[in-house]
Design a protein around this motif. Sequence first.
Motif, short mmCIF file in Angstrom:
data_model
loop_
_atom_site.label_atom_id
_atom_site.label_comp_id
_atom_site.label_asym_id
_atom_site.label_seq_id
_atom_site.Cartn_x
_atom_site.Cartn_y
_atom_site.Cartn_z
N LEU B 208 0.81 -1.20 0.00
CA LEU B 208 0.00 0.00 0.00
C LEU B 208 0.85 1.27 0.00
CD1 LEU B 208 -2.85 -1.09 2.44
CD2 LEU B 208 -3.09 -0.61 0.00
N PHE B 209 2.14 1.12 0.37
CA PHE B 209 2.99 2.31 0.32
C PHE B 209 4.38 2.02 -0.26
CE2 PHE B 209 5.72 1.20 3.86
CZ PHE B 209 4.93 0.34 4.60
N ASP B 210 4.78 0.74 -0.24
CA ASP B 210 6.08 0.39 -0.80
C ASP B 210 5.81 -0.23 -2.16
OD1 ASP B 210 8.87 -1.75 0.30
OD2 ASP B 210 8.75 -0.13 -1.19
N GLU B 211 5.49 0.66 -3.12
CA GLU B 211 5.00 0.15 -4.40
C GLU B 211 6.10 -0.47 -5.24
OE1 GLU B 211 2.27 2.66 -6.29
OE2 GLU B 211 1.36 3.28 -4.41
N MET B 212 5.73 -1.48 -6.01
CA MET B 212 6.68 -2.12 -6.93
C MET B 212 5.91 -2.77 -8.06
SD MET B 212 7.70 -5.44 -4.62
CE MET B 212 8.17 -4.54 -3.16
N GLU B 213 6.60 -3.31 -9.03
CA GLU B 213 5.94 -3.95 -10.15
C GLU B 213 5.81 -5.43 -9.86
OE1 GLU B 213 6.75 -2.34 -14.50
OE2 GLU B 213 7.26 -4.46 -14.28
N ILE B 214 4.60 -5.99 -10.06
CA ILE B 214 4.38 -7.42 -9.86
C ILE B 214 3.74 -7.98 -11.12
CG2 ILE B 214 3.27 -9.19 -8.44
CD1 ILE B 214 3.05 -7.12 -6.22
N ARG B 220 -0.68 -1.63 -7.01
CA ARG B 220 -2.07 -1.29 -6.66
C ARG B 220 -3.05 -2.06 -7.52
NH1 ARG B 220 -2.29 4.82 -4.77
NH2 ARG B 220 -0.96 4.52 -2.96
N ASP B 221 -2.75 -2.14 -8.82
CA ASP B 221 -3.63 -2.86 -9.73
C ASP B 221 -3.60 -4.35 -9.45
OD1 ASP B 221 -2.59 -0.58 -12.32
OD2 ASP B 221 -4.32 -0.46 -10.95
N TRP B 222 -2.40 -4.83 -9.15
CA TRP B 222 -2.27 -6.26 -8.86
C TRP B 222 -3.13 -6.64 -7.66
CZ3 TRP B 222 -0.35 -8.98 -4.61
CH2 TRP B 222 -0.13 -10.37 -4.83
N ILE B 223 -3.09 -5.79 -6.60
CA ILE B 223 -3.88 -6.07 -5.38
C ILE B 223 -5.36 -6.13 -5.72
CG2 ILE B 223 -4.61 -5.20 -3.12
CD1 ILE B 223 -1.87 -3.76 -2.98
N THR B 224 -5.84 -5.10 -6.43
CA THR B 224 -7.26 -5.04 -6.77
C THR B 224 -7.68 -6.29 -7.54
OG1 THR B 224 -6.92 -2.67 -7.05
CG2 THR B 224 -9.06 -3.54 -7.73
N GLY B 225 -6.84 -6.68 -8.52
CA GLY B 225 -7.17 -7.83 -9.35
C GLY B 225 -7.25 -9.12 -8.55
N ILE B 226 -6.24 -9.37 -7.75
CA ILE B 226 -6.21 -10.65 -7.04
C ILE B 226 -7.27 -10.71 -5.95
CG2 ILE B 226 -4.46 -10.11 -5.29
CD1 ILE B 226 -3.19 -12.83 -5.95
N PHE B 227 -7.57 -9.55 -5.33
CA PHE B 227 -8.60 -9.51 -4.29
C PHE B 227 -9.96 -9.83 -4.90
CE2 PHE B 227 -9.96 -8.60 -0.10
CZ PHE B 227 -11.19 -7.96 -0.18
N GLN B 228 -10.22 -9.25 -6.07
CA GLN B 228 -11.49 -9.51 -6.75
C GLN B 228 -11.60 -10.99 -7.12
OE1 GLN B 228 -14.11 -7.29 -7.21
NE2 GLN B 228 -15.06 -9.26 -7.67
N GLU B 229 -10.49 -11.53 -7.62
CA GLU B 229 -10.43 -12.95 -7.99
C GLU B 229 -10.79 -13.84 -6.80
OE1 GLU B 229 -9.29 -14.37 -11.10
OE2 GLU B 229 -10.07 -16.17 -10.12
N LEU B 230 -10.20 -13.51 -5.66
CA LEU B 230 -10.45 -14.33 -4.47
C LEU B 230 -11.89 -14.16 -3.98
CD1 LEU B 230 -7.08 -13.68 -2.61
CD2 LEU B 230 -7.90 -15.91 -3.38
N THR B 231 -12.43 -12.94 -4.08
CA THR B 231 -13.80 -12.70 -3.66
C THR B 231 -14.77 -13.54 -4.47
OG1 THR B 231 -13.14 -10.43 -3.19
CG2 THR B 231 -15.50 -10.88 -3.17
N PHE B 329 16.07 -0.02 3.16
CA PHE B 329 14.62 0.21 3.22
C PHE B 329 14.34 1.64 3.66
CE2 PHE B 329 10.31 -1.04 3.57
CZ PHE B 329 9.80 -0.64 4.80
N GLY B 330 15.13 2.13 4.61
CA GLY B 330 14.98 3.49 5.10
C GLY B 330 15.25 4.52 4.02
N TRP B 331 16.29 4.26 3.21
CA TRP B 331 16.63 5.18 2.12
C TRP B 331 15.47 5.30 1.13
CZ3 TRP B 331 22.03 6.52 0.37
CH2 TRP B 331 22.96 6.39 1.42
N ARG B 332 14.85 4.15 0.82
CA ARG B 332 13.76 4.18 -0.16
C ARG B 332 12.62 5.06 0.34
NH1 ARG B 332 14.18 -1.45 -0.77
NH2 ARG B 332 12.00 -1.81 -0.22
N SER B 333 12.39 5.03 1.65
CA SER B 333 11.36 5.90 2.21
C SER B 333 11.73 7.36 2.00
CB SER B 333 11.16 5.62 3.70
OG SER B 333 10.74 4.29 3.91
#
Lengths: 91, 948
Positions: B208-214, B220-231, B329-333
Amino acid sequence: MLRIDCPYCGIRDEVEFRYGGESHLSRPQPEVDDVQWSDYLFNRKNTKGVFFERWCHSYGCGQWFNVARNTVTHEILKTYVMGEPKPEIKQ
Amino acid sequence: MNSQQKFRQSQGGLIDRSRPLNFTFNNQSYQGYYGDTLASALLANGVRVISRSFKFHRPRGVFSSGVEEPNALLKVDFGSGTIPLASATTLPLVDNLSAQSENCFPSVNFDLGRFLDYTRPLWPAGFYNKTFKWPSWHTYEWAFRKTAGLTRLPDDQDQTQYRQMNRHCDLLIVGMGQAGLNAAIQAADQGRDVLIVEKDVLPGGSLLFDEMEIDGQASRDWITGIFQELTDRENVQLLLSSTAVGYYDHNVITVHDCSAKYRSKNALETFWKVRADQVILATGAIEQPLIFANNDLPGIMLAGAMREYHQRYAVKCGTTVVGVANNDFGWRSMFSLKEAGIKVPLIIDSRTDVDEGLSAKADEHGIEVQLGSVPLKAKGSRCVKLLEYLTSKQDKKDVKCDAIAVSGGLNPTVHLYSQAGGKLRFDNALACFVPDHCRQNVSVVGAANGEFTGLGDCNVSTRQPAPMSKNSQWVDLLHDVTVSDIELAVQENYVSVEHMKRYTTTGMAVDQGKTSNLNALSLLASSLSKSPGEVGTTTYRPNFIPVTMGAISGNRKGELYIPTRHLSAHNWHHDRGAVFDDYGGWRRPAYYGKERDSSILKEVDLVRHAVGLFDASPLGKIEVKGPDAGKFLNRIYVNNIQSLKVGAIRYGLMLNENGIVIDDGVCVRLEEDHYLLHTTSSNAERIVSWLEEWHQCEWPHLNLVICPVTTQWAVLNVAGPGSRETLQGLEGMVDLSSMNLPHMGFQSASFKSGLPYRIQRVSFTGELSYELAIPAKAATEYFSLIMDLGEPLGIGLFGIEALLNLRIEKGFFHVGVDTDGTTNPYDLGFETIVQNQQDDFIGARSLKRSADCDQDRRQFVGLKIDGNGSGVKAGAHLVTNNKNPISEGFLTSAWQSPIVGCTIGLGTINGGLQRMGEKIFIYDDKKISTATIVDRCFYDPKGGRMHE
């Protein structure tokens, strides 16, 4: 919460049962001396490891039975009917 | 956008700007948005000082963005009842919410309690064991009780509903971060019954805040997609706002579901008890702070939290932020904050070597970097203004800032794993504890298993405190524990991690050390020249985060706390003015009428001089039948039961194996091999279990069955001189003359209507008395019939209170009231019965012990009490010397008896049977009365009235 395999009813949750302490106790003859009688009344084993104990399926069939349970991990190794001798458990 | 929210960014975040929400904090009005937490809304409005610390009342601000929050604990109310110490970082903002700072007076901005901070040297860890002793601790106690604690209990009504649900499943997954969601879709594909729970209101975890490509998608899109799939999958259940809080034996996990909690009306919490065949923990990791002087100032926050406030809530945590880190990790923030338009002048890192790509990126962003550098001291009063630090060349420098982002590495969230019995091992490369092995069927994935992506090298030597003022360097923010406290513990030899924890109170507060335990034990380890792995962790216990008490009790409160049993004729009694009370789980008439004392007196008089009717249905009734029934009962009772004749009744006493009286009651021989036992009402079930236990475990070869029949039979007790005449009127009643039915006799027959009945002539009141047992369904009908029949004789109803007083006049003891866990039959005067029993019975051997036969034991006696006995209460001590009282026994029952003409009592006193006529004192908390020890029976000692 333990899962206990009642020999009569099958696997049930711990809440259906009542604990009865150490099993395979022998009620002494009335002729024993005070020390032996006191031992029977008050002293129990406090085994770290496989322990043989009684349970009653109070909210089920109402029957008493025996359980071999590891007191450290709570793994239940065997349940067997009341009156059966202590089973051989590989530690 | 509201211009008041100075620190809110105009774009971005997962908040809904079209839904503004109003709230107040310390009576000031603010606005936030739907999707905010209380903490993000406060930060958006620039509120820095939100609380005062526990011990020293230092000003504190929001420190984190999750369950690990040690500072932002506020008293909150959004219409469903006050919630003390609510974690503002996890509480979703609700419209019209009001929040208050606690532990401060008069206000959070000016707190008189701060004097404790200015006198800090007086209050080291364990100070209360060393100071405030003269003249006595109680001189100071009142002051400590007033200042101690973080909050007060709410006194308003809790409007929240609570329910409990049981759930069995093949697989329970805890956490909907990347690892958890992946595990869920895999298991769903296998057709397993999956339950997946997530404590946050949204799925995604750190994504939700440490974004990356999956898989080529933005996270964000990946989360929405997989959550819908599971629902959409039928074999998957998803629960958001649901925290797995406890892990118990045989894979039972409790889940606190607050998905319907955050509303002003119809708030609901659900407590799930889940039994899973298999558990996967995807619980992530918690960022840890670094330690330096004044590291508790408002504006100093975990770096990842600052990043989350920006990415998720569109909130800036400062305008000029300095980064203090020991990992990538701290630097990325920090980069993320720079990209958001925040000034990031400097990153200091204790490592001397960092990844080239990282340094290059810092360059790109125009951020100065100091390697091999440690923070020394933060400066500021209500908010951080400056950070002093040491360069690698040992030069002291400082940098102006209004916020500091600290990142001391990640620590896997292993709480549930440890509760399950899982063992941890310390990973030197990651400088944290990771799961090792567990006896239960549980596995750990993702960051919780130490699988950190892009953390870089983060070793334990980088987690040391600054080389200066140790007592301003905070380790546990919630309990105000400093580095010097931990060093003091070591100095005083509290060197085990469990001792250090308790001596300093590190990790013992609401946050349970989520941001302090690792630092604390690292400090302990280095001061003992050990590795953190050797020092180990303290025991993890449920619950992972605080759980509302109501969720655990569910709806087992008020009328549903204990199931109450009602008499068959309850309504009939109610219509006749019965005042009910609780007796052993039954609602029974205590008395009938408006005024208690006068009603009871009237009822007692009725029984003695006319005829009374009493509902004795709860009386315990057990049938024992079989060829060996008599033999069995001989061992159960003290008395000889086998010699009882058919149709006869004998009073019996039951002991436990230690010789103590556990019950009494009459035993009837119905037939040759068929007996009916009566027990006291409150022991009805217990004695059935007692009989079964002995039969099944000790004497299974005895041929008999045990059948409880307590609730099958309603029992109508008719007592008094007119009782015979009253009952004889029933059509089909047997001949009640003494010839046919003597005292302690029994008969069974049927009424003209065909209804079977049992009648026994027993007396607890001391008058002529019959107990009529009929099938319970006929109770009301026969109560009415008997009242009609007894009308010419002046019949009336009597309740328990009258009964208990009548029996005092006869000296009949009541087991559990006049006896206790030390009373044996000799104490009650039953020597003869015991001696007459030749065969063994339960308790027999114990009675042969010399201590059991000691004449100085507390023995059951009667007491004639002087004066009107007002205020004399059961439980009072019996003493010989009222100036220097030593308890010699107790008054167990008392009653101002009109028929005896004075206040009488029953009690037990040392050697009582040898002390007839002796005058003693009744001692009740300095109220003293005098009494004489007498025989227990005050009325009709020969029993003539019963034997009429």
